[in-house]
Design a protein around this motif. Structure first.
Motif, short mmCIF file in Angstrom:
data_model
loop_
_atom_site.label_atom_id
_atom_site.label_comp_id
_atom_site.label_asym_id
_atom_site.label_seq_id
_atom_site.Cartn_x
_atom_site.Cartn_y
_atom_site.Cartn_z
N PRO A 40 0.73 -1.22 0.22
CA PRO A 40 -0.08 0.20 0.03
C PRO A 40 0.86 1.14 -0.09
O PRO A 40 1.97 1.45 0.26
N TYR A 41 0.31 2.44 -0.21
CA TYR A 41 0.85 3.55 -0.09
C TYR A 41 0.77 4.14 1.41
O TYR A 41 -0.34 4.22 1.86
N ASP A 42 1.98 4.76 1.85
CA ASP A 42 1.84 5.19 3.22
C ASP A 42 1.56 6.64 3.08
O ASP A 42 2.31 7.59 2.98
N LEU A 43 0.24 7.08 3.59
CA LEU A 43 -0.19 8.24 3.50
C LEU A 43 -0.31 8.77 4.91
O LEU A 43 -1.18 9.41 5.43
N GLU A 44 0.42 8.34 6.09
CA GLU A 44 0.47 8.65 7.38
C GLU A 44 0.25 10.20 7.52
O GLU A 44 -0.35 10.60 8.39
N PHE A 45 1.44 10.89 6.79
CA PHE A 45 1.45 12.18 6.83
C PHE A 45 0.16 12.82 6.75
O PHE A 45 0.18 14.27 6.97
N LEU A 46 -0.75 12.57 6.53
CA LEU A 46 -2.02 13.33 6.03
C LEU A 46 -2.87 13.47 7.13
O LEU A 46 -3.71 14.46 7.32
N ALA A 47 -2.78 12.71 8.34
CA ALA A 47 -3.32 12.93 9.44
C ALA A 47 -4.94 13.03 9.35
O ALA A 47 -5.49 13.83 9.94
N LEU A 48 -5.55 12.06 8.38
CA LEU A 48 -6.83 12.33 8.02
C LEU A 48 -7.76 11.63 9.35
O LEU A 48 -7.49 10.47 9.99
N ASP A 49 -8.88 11.76 9.21
CA ASP A 49 -9.99 11.17 10.03
C ASP A 49 -10.33 9.90 9.55
O ASP A 49 -10.34 9.66 8.38
N PRO A 50 -10.19 8.84 10.49
CA PRO A 50 -10.81 7.52 9.85
C PRO A 50 -11.98 7.27 9.04
O PRO A 50 -11.91 6.77 8.08
N HIS A 52 -12.97 9.72 6.83
CA HIS A 52 -12.68 10.77 5.85
C HIS A 52 -13.31 10.46 4.43
O HIS A 52 -13.52 9.06 4.20
N SER A 53 -13.75 11.38 3.60
CA SER A 53 -14.30 11.25 2.33
C SER A 53 -13.06 11.21 1.36
O SER A 53 -11.96 11.56 1.40
N GLU A 54 -13.74 11.00 -0.12
CA GLU A 54 -12.78 11.06 -1.12
C GLU A 54 -12.48 12.38 -1.48
O GLU A 54 -11.33 12.75 -1.63
N ARG A 55 -13.04 13.44 -1.11
CA ARG A 55 -12.83 14.79 -1.36
C ARG A 55 -11.84 15.34 -0.35
O ARG A 55 -10.80 15.98 -0.81
N GLN A 56 -11.99 14.89 0.64
CA GLN A 56 -11.04 15.20 1.89
C GLN A 56 -9.57 14.55 1.71
O GLN A 56 -8.82 15.17 1.91
N LEU A 57 -9.68 13.24 1.11
CA LEU A 57 -8.44 12.61 0.79
C LEU A 57 -7.80 13.42 -0.16
O LEU A 57 -6.53 13.55 -0.43
N GLU A 58 -8.46 13.72 -1.33
CA GLU A 58 -7.95 14.44 -2.44
C GLU A 58 -7.28 15.90 -1.88
O GLU A 58 -6.04 16.34 -2.28
N ASN A 59 -8.25 16.60 -1.07
CA ASN A 59 -7.71 17.85 -0.57
C ASN A 59 -6.28 17.84 0.13
O ASN A 59 -5.32 18.64 0.21
#
Length: 206
Positions: A40-50, A52-59
């Motif tokens: 998988p891609y490691d996107l830990e740096f995003l600090a997203l809420d579990p 999260h929506s697709e738009r939040q991921l993109e933003n």
């Protein structure tokens, strides 16, 4: 970048995404294409809420573009987000488009926070075809476009069936937003309640 990839165990993730490159990419280029993908891609740096929506991921990916480019690896150049692709009398918008300088190919990312569905690959294949027609310049040495479906979950059997139905070069990768700690380390960490009590003791010594 090297330090990041070592720390994130990238060598174990390279080339692990299911794809249809055997049928869609020339034999001499298949390994080269797989080497620029991870799963998988490691996107830990995003600090997203579990949740999260697709738009939040993109933003978040665009806001942390430098970190995302580091995770993608050397050679990726950002082209645009929600990239407009007019087809017929309609307009379509690809989530993220990159150009890989080494492969000389456009790479289209379609983002999904949930499980992979067969129709997602059909949509991504459509975007790949549109980018090939509108952006690719074979006279400049550009190769055929690649599509990457980046999803939260994947059923490998469903993905295998779905990949057989498309002619575009596609891969299906997942992503993580936190690094799972080994069980022994998790057990050694304080619980959220213990941390809250500690903070209370520090801020209110009485």
């Amino acid at each position: 970048m090297l330090t990041h990839h070592i720390g994130a165990d990238r060598f174990q993730r390279v080339g692990q995404a299911p794809d249809n490159f055997t049928a869609t990419v020339p034999v001499g280029e298949q390994d080269l294409v797989r080497e620029v993908l991870a799963d998988p891609y490691d996107l830990e740096f995003l600090a997203l809420d579990p949740a999260h929506s697709e738009r939040q991921l993109e933003n978040a990916l665009v806001a942390k573009l430098s970190a995302f480019l580091t995770e993608l690896g050397q050679g990726f150049a950002f082209v645009g987000r929600q990239y407009r692709l007019p087809v017929g009398d309609r307009e379509f918008f690809a989530d993220l488009i990159f150009f890989h300088l080494g492969l000389r190919r456009f790479i289209v990312f379609e983002l999904k926070v949930g499980p992979v569905e067969p129709e997602h690959l059909g949509k991504l294949s459509f975007y790949v075809t549109a980018v090939d027609e509108q952006l690719r310049r074979p006279e400049h040495g550009d190769g055929p476009t690649i599509g990457i479906l980046l999803a939260g979950h994947r059923d490998d059997v469903v993905v295998e069936y779905a990949l057989r139905t498309v002619d575009a070069a596609l891969a299906v990768a997942t992503y993580t937003t936190d690094r799972t700690l080994p069980a022994d380390l998790r057990a050694a960490l304080p619980s959220s309640a213990e941390l809250a009590d500690l903070i209370t003791d520090v801020t209110d010594p009485e």
